[in-house]
Each structure stands twice: as structure tokens, then as C-alpha cells.
Design a protein around this motif. Sequence first.
Motif, PDB file in Angstrom:
ATOM      1  N   GLY A 195       1.848 -10.239  26.195  1.00 51.12           N
ATOM      2  CA  GLY A 195       1.128  -9.673  27.370  1.00 51.12           C
ATOM      3  C   GLY A 195       1.429  -8.510  27.427  1.00 51.12           C
ATOM      4  O   GLY A 195       0.909  -7.603  28.382  1.00 51.12           O
ATOM      5  N   ALA A 196       1.928  -7.462  26.404  1.00 52.64           N
ATOM      6  CA  ALA A 196       2.283  -6.368  26.490  1.00 52.64           C
ATOM      7  C   ALA A 196       0.962  -5.223  26.299  1.00 52.64           C
ATOM      8  O   ALA A 196       0.875  -4.275  26.968  1.00 52.64           O
ATOM      9  CB  ALA A 196       2.988  -5.636  25.466  1.00 52.64           C
ATOM     10  N   GLU A 197       0.009  -5.951  25.653  1.00 50.34           N
ATOM     11  CA  GLU A 197      -1.246  -5.122  25.346  1.00 50.34           C
ATOM     12  C   GLU A 197      -2.126  -5.080  26.592  1.00 50.34           C
ATOM     13  O   GLU A 197      -3.085  -4.690  26.725  1.00 50.34           O
ATOM     14  CB  GLU A 197      -1.860  -5.581  24.361  1.00 50.34           C
ATOM     15  N   LYS A 198      -1.926  -5.992  27.493  1.00 45.88           N
ATOM     16  CA  LYS A 198      -2.772  -6.118  28.673  1.00 45.88           C
ATOM     17  C   LYS A 198      -2.655  -5.145  29.523  1.00 45.88           C
ATOM     18  O   LYS A 198      -3.624  -4.803  30.472  1.00 45.88           O
ATOM     19  CB  LYS A 198      -2.575  -7.648  29.710  1.00 45.88           C
ATOM     20  N   GLU A 199      -1.506  -4.159  29.426  1.00 46.69           N
ATOM     21  CA  GLU A 199      -1.613  -2.975  30.317  1.00 46.69           C
ATOM     22  C   GLU A 199      -2.693  -2.110  29.806  1.00 46.69           C
ATOM     23  O   GLU A 199      -2.715  -1.176  30.555  1.00 46.69           O
ATOM     24  CB  GLU A 199      -0.191  -2.399  30.404  1.00 46.69           C
ATOM     25  N   ARG A 200      -2.850  -1.892  28.534  1.00 43.45           N
ATOM     26  CA  ARG A 200      -4.000  -1.027  28.235  1.00 43.45           C
ATOM     27  C   ARG A 200      -5.131  -1.579  27.984  1.00 43.45           C
ATOM     28  O   ARG A 200      -5.520  -2.167  27.111  1.00 43.45           O
ATOM     29  CB  ARG A 200      -3.335  -0.505  26.725  1.00 43.45           C
ATOM     30  N   ALA A 201      -6.327  -1.328  29.099  1.00 42.96           N
ATOM     31  CA  ALA A 201      -7.394  -1.779  29.026  1.00 42.96           C
ATOM     32  C   ALA A 201      -8.298  -0.559  29.027  1.00 42.96           C
ATOM     33  O   ALA A 201      -9.186  -0.501  29.784  1.00 42.96           O
ATOM     34  CB  ALA A 201      -7.821  -2.767  30.393  1.00 42.96           C
ATOM     35  N   CYS A 202      -8.229   0.269  28.055  1.00 38.55           N
ATOM     36  CA  CYS A 202      -9.153   1.429  27.938  1.00 38.55           C
ATOM     37  C   CYS A 202      -9.588   1.529  26.336  1.00 38.55           C
ATOM     38  O   CYS A 202      -8.964   0.932  25.388  1.00 38.55           O
ATOM     39  CB  CYS A 202      -8.427   2.520  28.296  1.00 38.55           C
ATOM     40  N   LEU A 203     -10.501   2.284  26.153  1.00 37.29           N
ATOM     41  CA  LEU A 203     -11.164   2.381  24.857  1.00 37.29           C
ATOM     42  C   LEU A 203     -10.436   3.503  24.162  1.00 37.29           C
ATOM     43  O   LEU A 203     -10.377   5.003  24.798  1.00 37.29           O
ATOM     44  CB  LEU A 203     -12.742   2.418  24.836  1.00 37.29           C
ATOM     45  N   VAL A 204      -9.809   3.494  22.893  1.00 36.16           N
ATOM     46  CA  VAL A 204      -9.240   4.619  22.504  1.00 36.16           C
ATOM     47  C   VAL A 204     -10.240   5.675  21.797  1.00 36.16           C
ATOM     48  O   VAL A 204     -11.129   5.259  20.762  1.00 36.16           O
ATOM     49  CB  VAL A 204      -8.366   4.183  21.413  1.00 36.16           C
ATOM     50  N   LEU A 205     -10.181   6.945  22.195  1.00 36.30           N
ATOM     51  CA  LEU A 205     -11.151   7.799  21.706  1.00 36.30           C
ATOM     52  C   LEU A 205     -10.491   8.632  20.532  1.00 36.30           C
ATOM     53  O   LEU A 205      -9.285   8.816  20.264  1.00 36.30           O
ATOM     54  CB  LEU A 205     -11.424   8.803  22.825  1.00 36.30           C
ATOM     55  N   PRO A 206     -11.451   8.915  19.525  1.00 42.75           N
ATOM     56  CA  PRO A 206     -11.037   9.627  18.331  1.00 42.75           C
ATOM     57  C   PRO A 206     -10.506  11.029  19.016  1.00 42.75           C
ATOM     58  O   PRO A 206     -10.820  11.749  19.986  1.00 42.75           O
ATOM     59  CB  PRO A 206     -12.226  10.034  17.421  1.00 42.75           C
ATOM     60  N   PRO A 207      -9.991  11.744  18.049  1.00 45.24           N
ATOM     61  CA  PRO A 207      -9.257  13.264  18.105  1.00 45.24           C
ATOM     62  C   PRO A 207     -10.624  14.144  18.671  1.00 45.24           C
ATOM     63  O   PRO A 207     -11.769  13.987  18.180  1.00 45.24           O
ATOM     64  CB  PRO A 207      -8.590  13.794  16.905  1.00 45.24           C
TER      65      PRO A 207
END
Length: 663
Positions: free
Chosen positions: A161-173
Motif C-alpha cells: 500500500g505504500a504506492e497508493k500515496e503517489r497518484a501522480c504522473l512522473v514527468l521527465p526532466p
Amino acid sequence: MSRPLYRGLSGGGRITSLAAHDVFDEDFKPKDLSGNGFGHDLSSPMTPGRTKHSVTISLLKLGLAITILAALSVSFYWTLSLSVASPVTIHRSYRRLQEQLITDLTDIGDLSVGTAKSKDLEFCPPEYENYVPCYYNVSESLDSVELSDVSAEYERQCPRGAEKERACLVLPPRNYRIPLRWPSGRDFIWKGNVKISGQEFSSGSLTKRMMVEEEQISFRSDSLMVDGVEDYSHQIAEMVGLRNESNFNEAGVRTVLDIGCGFGSLGAHLFSKQLLTMCIANYEPSGSQVQLTLERGLPAMVGSFASRQLPFPYLSFDMVHCARCGVDWEKNDGIFLVEVDRLLRPGGYFVWTSVSNSHRSLRDKENQKKWTQIRDFAENLCWDMLSQQDETIVWKKTSKKKCYSSRKSGPSICGKSHDTESPYYQLLNPCIGGTRSQRWIPIEDRTPWPSRVNPNSTELAIHDLHSEDLAEDALNWNSAVRNYWSLLSPLIFSDHPKRPGDEDPSPPFNMLRNVLDMNARLGGFNAALLNAGKSVWVMNVVPTSGPNYLPLILDRGFIGVQHDWCEAFPTYPRTYDMVHAEGLLSLMTPHLHRCSTFDIFMEIDRILRPEGWVVLRDEASLIESLRPLIARLKWDSRVMGLEGNSDQKLLVCQKPFFRKQLQ
């Protein structure tokens, strides 16, 4: 199309406006109870009916009292547990309850209005651009990190369940650019695509290994590093007894595990010799060996010799290589050497290059003591030391079964109950596998590459398969690959016919350098790509929730790992040009109580490169159910039917390059 959720309320009214359609008035309106003994006046004289009624009332009161007492007991116990719990635990539990309450109320609100409108996913903050889950790795300013901290070893931890806190799209640099196609992309990468701090450049730790030219990092053949790798690989071949590295295949060497691979230069050189090298290294927040190797389009993954086994089965590689990899082989009673022995096939080679092996270094008594411990332990593993030149030593794992029974000391042989084929991050084990596996076949007796792709009937029988099974699998995948590329070609070239500065593309195979197959089965997709002449390598992933054919995949001369798709894959963002999965949704459906389809696809988005492709084949109903999720991920997608198969559909998606959000 999947059926819409039943809302329970017609008209789409909100919960707060039930007065217009009061279900309580309709379903639970008080009725005339005069006929059932409960509607009579309780003040009238006692009758047998009233006596019965009085007993019933008493029982009800008693039941109510017991219920209240039980509730108070539970409340007291909960209060007591809070009093002994740590403030951190209380805060975390309260926070989880609060977040869950908000989520549940939001979902109830959505259901009440009769709509399933999905929330738009936001973009992660910039510090997540190199986010590798299961590792502590979010840093606001890597230039401020001490070099000693950068090189520190991080243990893998994947709490549920640790990943449920991150509900966003990872952007490139911010300065990210699409990588160059192969073969150019193997020797040049864009500096803005990887995380390199100013300290690493100023310290010279990177400039000694590669040439920095304006916006690019170069690994060209005229650099000292690559010339050194050519000489080095030639030296290893001679120490093994071969004329040069081009003869490795004749000696049975096809797959290599490179521990602490630098930036993949050895693997890049051996790739041209038909050898496939898997790089593993610790997670590093900056200047990562794994990230730079992957950016070059070469095989790599995060892994470490720390406390757990690597996710490869027994007898996986023909050679294990370590050049100044930082592993203290003499520590922990040689357990890291036991792990190397587990991974090496019979007759395989362990190549170790270290400054401590030089004659000058061995004059030091402490270094000499360490070297003696390693040499004696290797001998007890039934390894033969073939040669030592300068800083490099080559051992050969025995091909003779009788060696294990003639040993006088050393690690014990693992018991029959020990699972050697499914070691998914198990603790390191001090015992050795011995010779009880049917796959215990010396590398010189194996079918050489590329014929190894098609094992003979005897080799297939080890995996409970027949030649007909592999032939049918190959027929299906050869047809599928032709169909995939006929679909992808117009899509690719309609969007990107030719980028400025690129050579004319030879359609469309050099558009892709690597593929992640999320449900590799027998490795048929990998074999079909090779058969079609596609110049790509495939990371074959065998889910822990399905049948384990990873030993067969590795025996066919491919590379791959076991993985639980309810956990994050051990790689950096923007790793793969294509993610492929056939039947994964069907396989994971019984396991959705552990993780959701949303969690799995968020992970796919993280590891997929901008403008990368997703090809999914599965049951039609499951593919159709993905439409809202794909829209949330902002992928461009097409759903296609499969000729002659009405029960399955094909989903082809492309991840956009979000340039506007980078400004």
C-alpha cells in the motif's frame, strides 16, 4: 463495452436531496400492527398474550444491555491500545482513517449523482522525476548531497500500500530529449536525460569514464574507456583459453551478469559479439550506473548483494563479472560467493577485477588475509582458478558432479525442500544447490547460440514441455509480431516520419531499442522478435502469480526476472521504449484485492519513455474496461479487434511527451 455500475437511485439525485424521493417513506413506513399482538394498549390488564409480550420485551432489553456492554469493552480496549501506542503509529493510523474517509465520501458522492467521472491525474513535483519506488530516493537538491551519501547502499523495501500515496504522473526532466535511435543511441546520450550532480562532474568521477560534449555524453569508440574495454574483454577471453572475445559463444557463454557495471560499456561491447549482459547495481540517487546504462538502451536493473537473493533462479548465467564492484566477498562467511555460485551454470566463469588483487596490494598483510579467505572459499565451492593477470582473476565453476561429494569442508548442500527456482527476494542462503537440478548441464554441453533459442526435446522435457508446445507457441507469436508491426508502422511514421538530424529510418525496427514483456510465458515474444530480425532486446518478466517458466527463458539464451506486479519494478523512470503484455489482466484479476489495475498502470506509465508504446492483448471485456483509466493517464490509444478471435482485443497506446508541462 462493460456494463455501467448500478447506482441504486434513479434520477441521479444526490444523497443530500433524498426528500424528493424518500426511500424510507416507501420501504419502512409504519404499518397497522394491531393484528400481531404488538399494537394493543400495554396499560390494559395482563393476559397470556401480554405475558408473552412482556417476556419478549425483557429479552430485547437484555440483548440491548449486552450489546452496550460489548461496545464499551471494545471502546475501552481501543483506548488502552492508543495509550500504549507510539505517537507516530497513532498519527499514521489516524491519517489513514482520515484519508480513507475522504475517499469513501467522495466515491459515495460520485455514485449518488449517477456518474463515474474520473479525476484527472496531476503531474508529480520535479523531485519525483527519477523516482524509484521501494527505495528512499526523493531528493530536492542532489547537488547538496554528499558524495559519500550518494554511493551509499539502499535496501529494497516494498511495504503493502505504500504506492497508493503517489497518484501522480512522473514527468521527465525539464531538458529531456527523446533518445537517439540505435546504434547511435548506444554511444551518445543526452545529458539532460539523466540525473548527474555538479559535484560528480567536478570530482572527475564521471569525466574519467566518458566524454562530455555540450549537451551530450559520449561513449564513442575513440575514447580511452571503450578502447580499454576492448582490451579488457580480449584479456578475459585469453584467460579463459580463447583466442578473443568473439569465441565466447563457442565456449558456451551467451548471458553475462555484470555486478556494478559502471555505465554498461562492457555490456555494450559484448552486445556486438552476440552476448547479452545484464547490469545490476545499487540504487543511486545521482550518477546512477543503472540509469545511464538504461539510457544507452542496454539491459540493467536495480539490485544489490546485500541481504537477499536476486530475482533469478538457480543456474541462470554463463558468466558473472565484477570489476571494482564494491562487494566485500570475504565477509559474512562468503555468502555473497554462494549467491554467485547459485547464479552460475556448471562450467561458467566468475571474473573478478579489483585493485586488491594486484601484487603490490597483496604485500599488505590485511589484503593478503582477505585474498586467502576468498581463494579458499572458492575452492570449497568447487571452483577452479584458471588464471590471474594484473588485477583480474578468473574462476571456473566445476562441470564434474563428483567434486561436491569429495569436498572436505565448505557450504553444505541445500535440502530437497529448498526452492531454488523461485527465489523472489528470499534471504541469502548459506547452502549451495549442488547437482540435484535437472538443469545442471555444463555450458559447453549446451546448444550454442543462436540454436539455443529452440531447445531439443530432452531439454524441453525438463520443463514438462514437448517440441510441439514450443512449435505452436512460435507459430502464434511469429504471426502476432507481424500483426503488431503492421499496425505500429503507420502509427509511428504518421507521427514521426523523420526527426531533424536523424538518418532515414529503416522502418520501423530501430524505433525501439528495448521491450518489457510483462507476462513472458515461454519467451515466445522475444523469440519471434529475433526471428523477424528486430534489433531489440527484451526484458522477460515472469509474474510470481503465474506459472514459472523463467528457468526455460534463461536456458533459451534470453534474460528475465521474476516479479510481483503488485510491487514496483526495480528500474528508473523512462526505461523502456515498449511495454507488452498478453493475458496479464486475466492473470492479475484474482489478485486485485492486493493491488488495483490503476496501481499496475501507474507503474507502466512510470517506466515507459515519452512517445513509448504499450501493446496489450487480453479478453475483450477487460480491454474495454481500461478506457477510463487510459484517458486518465492521458495516453493516445486505439482498441482493435483480432481477426478470427472475437473473445480478445488488442489495445495499442502511445505515451505523449508533455512538453508544455516542462516549461
